[in-house]
Write an enzyme that holds these catalytic residues in place. Structure first.
Site, PDB file in Angstrom:
ATOM      1  N   ASP A 186      35.025  73.765  42.595  1.00  0.00           N
ATOM      2  CA  ASP A 186      34.270  74.828  41.934  1.00  0.00           C
ATOM      3  C   ASP A 186      33.909  75.865  42.979  1.00  0.00           C
ATOM      4  O   ASP A 186      33.720  75.535  44.155  1.00  0.00           O
ATOM      5  CB  ASP A 186      32.988  74.270  41.301  1.00  0.00           C
ATOM      6  CG  ASP A 186      33.251  73.429  40.064  1.00  0.00           C
ATOM      7  OD1 ASP A 186      34.228  73.711  39.350  1.00  0.00           O
ATOM      8  OD2 ASP A 186      32.472  72.501  39.802  1.00  0.00           O
ATOM      9  N   ASP A 216      37.187  76.152  34.044  1.00  0.00           N
ATOM     10  CA  ASP A 216      35.977  76.060  33.216  1.00  0.00           C
ATOM     11  C   ASP A 216      35.786  77.326  32.391  1.00  0.00           C
ATOM     12  O   ASP A 216      35.410  77.270  31.217  1.00  0.00           O
ATOM     13  CB  ASP A 216      34.740  75.844  34.094  1.00  0.00           C
ATOM     14  CG  ASP A 216      34.808  74.579  34.925  1.00  0.00           C
ATOM     15  OD1 ASP A 216      35.448  73.606  34.498  1.00  0.00           O
ATOM     16  OD2 ASP A 216      34.208  74.574  36.021  1.00  0.00           O
TER      17      ASP A 216
END
Length: 161
Positions: A121, A139
């Site tokens: 991330d 995401d």
């Protein structure tokens, strides 16, 4: 059905490539937990490794369980998306594109889980004092895809009324 399927595959492929390229770039140019402010006080690029799912879901579970769980859920979801797309001969762009986004996002995070046992991330957002958990292109694709699917369902429901 051919053109929508081709559009689906191209969209999913491009999003998956973008997701993997951005993760590779961040992992090869940043130290773990290194942060680069892009918009001061609002948006940073911060290299994080997330062993869980959204908001750290199952982050503390054993690696084998996480791997089996997330791989199974992702492959089942991918199979259902492809089955729905092909069986229903979906040609509506408001279904084809969002389904491609959801599939690409799921597969992008699955690639990370298989390669690293966790997800990379790096998109790090602050809104006032609130710090949103770091996320990635995969995401984002899933969220946008689901949002468009929900909007489409609501619109179709209103048309029936």
């Amino acid at each position: 059905m051919k053109k929508p399927l081709i559009l689906f595959l191209i969209t999913a492929g491009l999003v998956l490539l973008l997701d993997q390229f951005t993760k590779f770039y961040v992992a090869s140019h940043f130290w773990l937990h290194e942060s680069l402010p892009v918009i001061d006080g609002f948006f940073n690029i911060t290299y994080i490794r997330n062993p869980g799912a959204a908001f750290g879901f199952l982050a503390g579970a054993p690696l084998l369980f996480r791997g089996l769980f997330f791989t199974s859920v992702t492959l089942i979801a991918a199979g259902l998306i492809l089955f729905y797309l092909i069986k229903n001969r979906v040609s509506d762009l408001m279904m084809v594109i969002p389904l491609a986004l959801v599939l690409a996002g799921a597969m992008g995070n699955l690639v990370d889980r298989i390669r690293f046992g966790e997800v990379i991330d790096f998109l790090d957002v602050y809104i006032g004092r609130y710090h949103w958990p770091a996320f990635n292109i995969a995401d984002t694709a899933i969220s946008i895809g689901v949002l468009f699917l929900v909007v489409d369902m609501i619109q179709k429901q209103k048309e029936k009324s």
